[in-house]
Design a protein around this motif. Structure first.
Motif, PDB file in Angstrom:
ATOM      1  N   PRO A   1      39.876  36.868  50.031  1.00 52.13           N
ATOM      2  CA  PRO A   1      38.602  35.936  50.028  1.00 52.13           C
ATOM      3  C   PRO A   1      37.499  36.810  49.238  1.00 52.13           C
ATOM      4  N   ASP A   2      36.592  36.184  48.475  1.00 56.40           N
ATOM      5  CA  ASP A   2      35.737  36.980  47.353  1.00 56.40           C
ATOM      6  C   ASP A   2      34.997  37.968  47.855  1.00 56.40           C
ATOM      7  N   GLY A   3      35.018  39.139  47.369  1.00 57.70           N
ATOM      8  CA  GLY A   3      34.342  40.404  47.829  1.00 57.70           C
ATOM      9  C   GLY A   3      35.399  41.209  48.619  1.00 57.70           C
ATOM     10  N   ALA A   4      36.376  40.663  48.866  1.00 55.23           N
ATOM     11  CA  ALA A   4      37.439  41.747  49.658  1.00 55.23           C
ATOM     12  C   ALA A   4      38.050  42.583  48.972  1.00 55.23           C
TER      13      ALA A   4
ATOM     14  N   VAL B   1      39.042  47.843  48.658  1.00 58.48           N
ATOM     15  CA  VAL B   1      39.529  46.647  49.649  1.00 58.48           C
ATOM     16  C   VAL B   1      38.504  47.083  50.846  1.00 58.48           C
ATOM     17  N   ASP B   2      38.132  45.775  51.222  1.00 59.18           N
ATOM     18  CA  ASP B   2      36.865  45.554  52.463  1.00 59.18           C
ATOM     19  C   ASP B   2      37.360  44.419  53.148  1.00 59.18           C
TER      20      ASP B   2
END
Length: 172
Positions: free
Chosen positions: A46-49, A121-122
């Motif tokens: 997903p966006d931002g991950a 990576v988050d």
């Protein structure tokens, strides 16, 4: 993986399907199931991950990571998942290697020139937030990963999490 050449769209579709089946699973296992590289799976998070930066940011990122105190370094291959906790030594270049030695269980020699990108990576991992920095090679696999550690209650250590977020913000 079979010898059939798959186009990029096909690879990413398979990565998306495998990720949808296990959204908080181990990236390498998701990639193996879909017969794609871990980089393909990171690309469909997903966006931002997953924020990707060029490998030429190695020195600045490594220097920052070496000030975080004890981190968790993971080397994940088909044969072993090696986890080592310790401080990252500053490192120096010599004889074609990035050499890391010091008062830490983390030490050795890295082929820095094989690094193609660095990914912040988050994402969720088995029901918990996980934050890490992946040093990726040309084959789309992690050379190694540096993780924000957890405390005794399994929560991310707040100071390291803040350092991760600040470094990611500065680099992406």
């Amino acid at each position: 993986m079979d010898n059939v050449v798959h186009n990029s769209s096909d690879r990413l579709d398979r990565a998306k399907a495998a990720l949808a089946a296990k959204p908080d699973g181990v990236i390498e296992q998701i990639a193996a199931k879909a017969e794609v590289s871990p980089a393909d799976v990171l690309a469909v998070l997903p966006d931002g991950a997953a924020g990707i930066v060029p490998a030429d940011r190695w020195d600045a990122i490594w220097q920052d990571l070496s000030t975080w105190g004890d981190v968790l370094m993971i080397v994940h291959t088909d044969d072993i998942v090696l986890e080592v906790e310790g401080a990252l030594p500053m490192g120096s270049e010599g004889h074609g290697w990035f050499n890391i030695h010091g008062d830490s269980p983390i030490g050795g020699h890295i082929r820095k020139d094989r690094c193609q990108s660095i990914v912040f990576v988050d994402r969720g991992f088995h029901g918990r937030r996980s934050c890490s920095v992946w040093f990726m090679n040309a084959e789309g696999r992690a050379m190694f990963k540096i993780f924000v550690r957890r405390d005794a209650e399994r929560a991310l250590i707040a100071e390291q999490l803040a350092r991760f977020e600040a470094l990611r913000q500065a680099e992406i």
